[in-house]
Design an enzyme around this catalytic site. Structure first.
Site, PDB file in Angstrom:
ATOM      1  N   LYS A 108       0.928  -0.831   0.356  1.00  0.00           N
ATOM      2  CA  LYS A 108       0.287   0.073  -0.173  1.00  0.00           C
ATOM      3  C   LYS A 108       0.801   1.336  -0.154  1.00  0.00           C
ATOM      4  O   LYS A 108       2.303   1.137  -0.007  1.00  0.00           O
ATOM      5  CB  LYS A 108      -0.840  -0.040   1.313  1.00  0.00           C
ATOM      6  CG  LYS A 108      -0.440   0.325   2.843  1.00  0.00           C
ATOM      7  CD  LYS A 108       0.131   1.767   3.458  1.00  0.00           C
ATOM      8  CE  LYS A 108       0.826   1.936   4.182  1.00  0.00           C
ATOM      9  NZ  LYS A 108       1.273   2.408   4.916  1.00  0.00           N
ATOM     10  N   PRO A 117       9.472  -4.519  -0.183  1.00  0.00           N
ATOM     11  CA  PRO A 117      11.067  -3.787   0.443  1.00  0.00           C
ATOM     12  C   PRO A 117      10.809  -4.004   1.869  1.00  0.00           C
ATOM     13  O   PRO A 117       8.980  -3.121   2.197  1.00  0.00           O
ATOM     14  CB  PRO A 117      11.006  -2.641   0.325  1.00  0.00           C
ATOM     15  CG  PRO A 117      10.118  -2.072  -1.681  1.00  0.00           C
ATOM     16  CD  PRO A 117       9.178  -3.442  -1.209  1.00  0.00           C
ATOM     17  N   ASP A 166      -2.922  -2.275  10.362  1.00  0.00           N
ATOM     18  CA  ASP A 166      -2.665  -2.066   9.374  1.00  0.00           C
ATOM     19  C   ASP A 166      -3.557  -3.380   8.410  1.00  0.00           C
ATOM     20  O   ASP A 166      -3.615  -3.404   7.451  1.00  0.00           O
ATOM     21  CB  ASP A 166      -1.490  -1.949   8.029  1.00  0.00           C
ATOM     22  CG  ASP A 166      -1.048  -0.420   8.219  1.00  0.00           C
ATOM     23  OD1 ASP A 166      -2.314   0.737   8.638  1.00  0.00           O
ATOM     24  OD2 ASP A 166      -0.093   0.039   8.126  1.00  0.00           O
TER      25      ASP A 166
HETATM   26  P1  ATP Z   1       4.281  -0.353   7.789  1.00  0.00           P
HETATM   27  O1  ATP Z   1       4.142   0.572   6.467  1.00  0.00           O
HETATM   28  O2  ATP Z   1       2.965  -0.828   8.233  1.00  0.00           O
HETATM   29  O3  ATP Z   1       4.969   0.062   8.617  1.00  0.00           O
HETATM   30  P2  ATP Z   1       6.494  -1.128   7.311  1.00  0.00           P
HETATM   31  O4  ATP Z   1       6.845  -1.689   5.718  1.00  0.00           O
HETATM   32  O5  ATP Z   1       7.338  -0.511   6.987  1.00  0.00           O
HETATM   33  O6  ATP Z   1       5.026  -1.153   7.507  1.00  0.00           O
HETATM   34  P3  ATP Z   1       7.095  -4.161   6.877  1.00  0.00           P
HETATM   35  O7  ATP Z   1       8.079  -4.558   6.384  1.00  0.00           O
HETATM   36  O8  ATP Z   1       5.949  -4.405   7.724  1.00  0.00           O
HETATM   37  O9  ATP Z   1       7.177  -2.293   7.086  1.00  0.00           O
HETATM   38  O10 ATP Z   1       8.452  -4.838   8.413  1.00  0.00           O
HETATM   39  C1  ATP Z   1       9.132  -4.592   9.171  1.00  0.00           C
HETATM   40  C2  ATP Z   1       9.572  -5.332   9.986  1.00  0.00           C
HETATM   41  O11 ATP Z   1       8.548  -6.314  10.375  1.00  0.00           O
HETATM   42  C3  ATP Z   1      10.576  -5.266   9.469  1.00  0.00           C
HETATM   43  O12 ATP Z   1      11.955  -5.383  10.693  1.00  0.00           O
HETATM   44  C4  ATP Z   1      10.796  -7.465   9.659  1.00  0.00           C
HETATM   45  O13 ATP Z   1      11.199  -7.984  10.990  1.00  0.00           O
HETATM   46  C5  ATP Z   1       9.370  -7.290  10.958  1.00  0.00           C
HETATM   47  N1  ATP Z   1       8.070  -8.637   9.816  1.00  0.00           N
HETATM   48  C6  ATP Z   1       7.503  -9.604  10.716  1.00  0.00           C
HETATM   49  N2  ATP Z   1       6.866 -10.219   9.498  1.00  0.00           N
HETATM   50  C7  ATP Z   1       7.650  -9.965   7.643  1.00  0.00           C
HETATM   51  C8  ATP Z   1       6.992  -9.793   6.757  1.00  0.00           C
HETATM   52  N3  ATP Z   1       5.917 -11.188   6.791  1.00  0.00           N
HETATM   53  N4  ATP Z   1       7.205  -9.373   5.852  1.00  0.00           N
HETATM   54  C9  ATP Z   1       8.345  -8.118   6.262  1.00  0.00           C
HETATM   55  N5  ATP Z   1       8.425  -7.660   7.306  1.00  0.00           N
HETATM   56  C10 ATP Z   1       7.690  -8.171   8.709  1.00  0.00           C
END
Ligand code: ATP
Length: 305
Positions: free
Chosen positions: A11, A94, A136
């Site tokens: 998203k 990413p 989310d």
């Molecule tokens: P958001 O936009 O909800 O803040 P994000 O894009 O910043 O999410 P993600 O990539 O969803 O961050 O996740 C960040 C952390 O969550 C990572 O450091 C990872 O170790 C942990 N994590 C646990 N499960 C997952 C998964 N299936 N995919 C990605 N990260 C994961």
């Protein structure tokens, strides 16, 4: 059915405001969530027992810290099923990028296990359970375009935004969501993004009207710490973007273009700049999750060259 494959869409935020900090430490938000066609693939296979996860991403946890495993364990507790499941996760979204990759994977687990084991959960039940994994997750279960309020769990469907061509760039910095919220002193900020105006823009069907009001309050924190975000935005704007904005808590930056050729040119320029090792050319998606068709007919973003 012994196996099934789901696509978990990333998203972006077409607008993001933090209204206030709540007494419990959470933040009350008002944001427009939009699914985009960059996805992880999760294959679910029935096994004799247990829940296990394999992934092609070396840095991703495979135990209970992985949101996909967390979701599977919660589902197994609420809807015990016969046997076990092996989840194979192909990571494409990413990480730590502000694109909700982990939440998207958890959402795909709800859809995947519901179909594989015929658990009979409707979307409302999946969303109600999903919020226990993360704020989310309910959005990622539904997907499309939604206004998200509360701590992110109060969702109101919106019409699809006007057609646009997207470029999404993730620079080589990882941003902790906790750091960004922890350093946002919301009570001192005079100006807030006008999310209602973004929604009006969406309803008007005019890309320009929507884009002119799009803002992300978290840019104050992330772009201050990582100036590369401003550099990427400058390049997008010079390439004719209708808008360029950070997604979520960053550091991903996306840009919307009215013409495909402009988006392709911006993609090329950014590639040459070397500012963003992860770069995608993509479009809006109208769902958070879909089962993979037998024949591959959709592109997954378009990570070129
Ligand atoms: P958001 O936009 O909800 O803040 P994000 O894009 O910043 O999410 P993600 O990539 O969803 O961050 O996740 C960040 C952390 O969550 C990572 O450091 C990872 O170790 C942990 N994590 C646990 N499960 C997952 C998964 N299936 N995919 C990605 N990260 C994961």
């Amino acid at each position: 059915m012994e196996r099934i494959t789901q696509r978990a869409m990333a998203k972006i935020n077409l607008g993001l405001d933090v209204v206030r900090r709540l007494a419990n430490g959470y933040h009350q938000v008002k944001m427009v969530m939009q699914s985009v066609r960059i996805y992880d693939e999760l294959r679910f296979e029935k096994t004799k027992e247990g829940i296990c996860l394999e992934t092609d991403h070396a840095l991703l946890p495979t135990g209970g810290d992985n949101l996909a495993v967390k979701a599977a364990r919660l589902i197994a507790k609420e809807h015990p099923f016969c046997g076990g499941v092996k989840i194979t996760l192909k990571k494409r979204i990413p990480m730590a990028a502000g694109m909700a990759g982990g939440s998207a994977d958890a959402a795909a687990v709800f859809h995947g296990l519901n179909s594989l084991f015929s658990l009979g959960m409707d979307r409302e039940e999946m969303m109600r359970l999903g919020v226990r994994i993360g704020a989310d997750v309910p959005f990622c279960i539904a997907g499309g375009t939604m206004l998200s309020e509360g701590i992110g769990e109060i969702l109101t469907p919106l019409p699809a935004p006007p057609r646009a061509f997207l470029v999404i760039a993730k620079p080589a910095v990882d941003v902790s969501t906790a750091y960004v919220y922890g350093n946002l002193h919301v009570e001192t900020l005079q100006d807030h993004p006008d999310i209602e105006a973004v929604i009006e823009g969406i309803r008007s069907g005019s890309l320009e009207k929507m884009c002119v009001r799009m803002e992300n309050i978290l840019e104050h924190v992330t772009a201050e710490k990582y100036p590369i975000i401003k550099e990427i935005k400058t390049i997008f704007n010079k390439c004719g973007a209708s808008v360029s904005l950070m997604s979520g808590s960053g550091p991903s930056v996306f840009a919307l273009f009215a013409q495909r050729e402009w988006a392709e040119a911006a993609y090329g320029t950014l590639k040459e700049s070397g500012l963003a090792p992860s770069l995608f050319l993509t479009e809006f998606a109208d769902t958070g999750c879909e089962s993979a068709p037998r024949r591959r007919q959709w592109r997954n973003g378009d990570e070129r060259g």
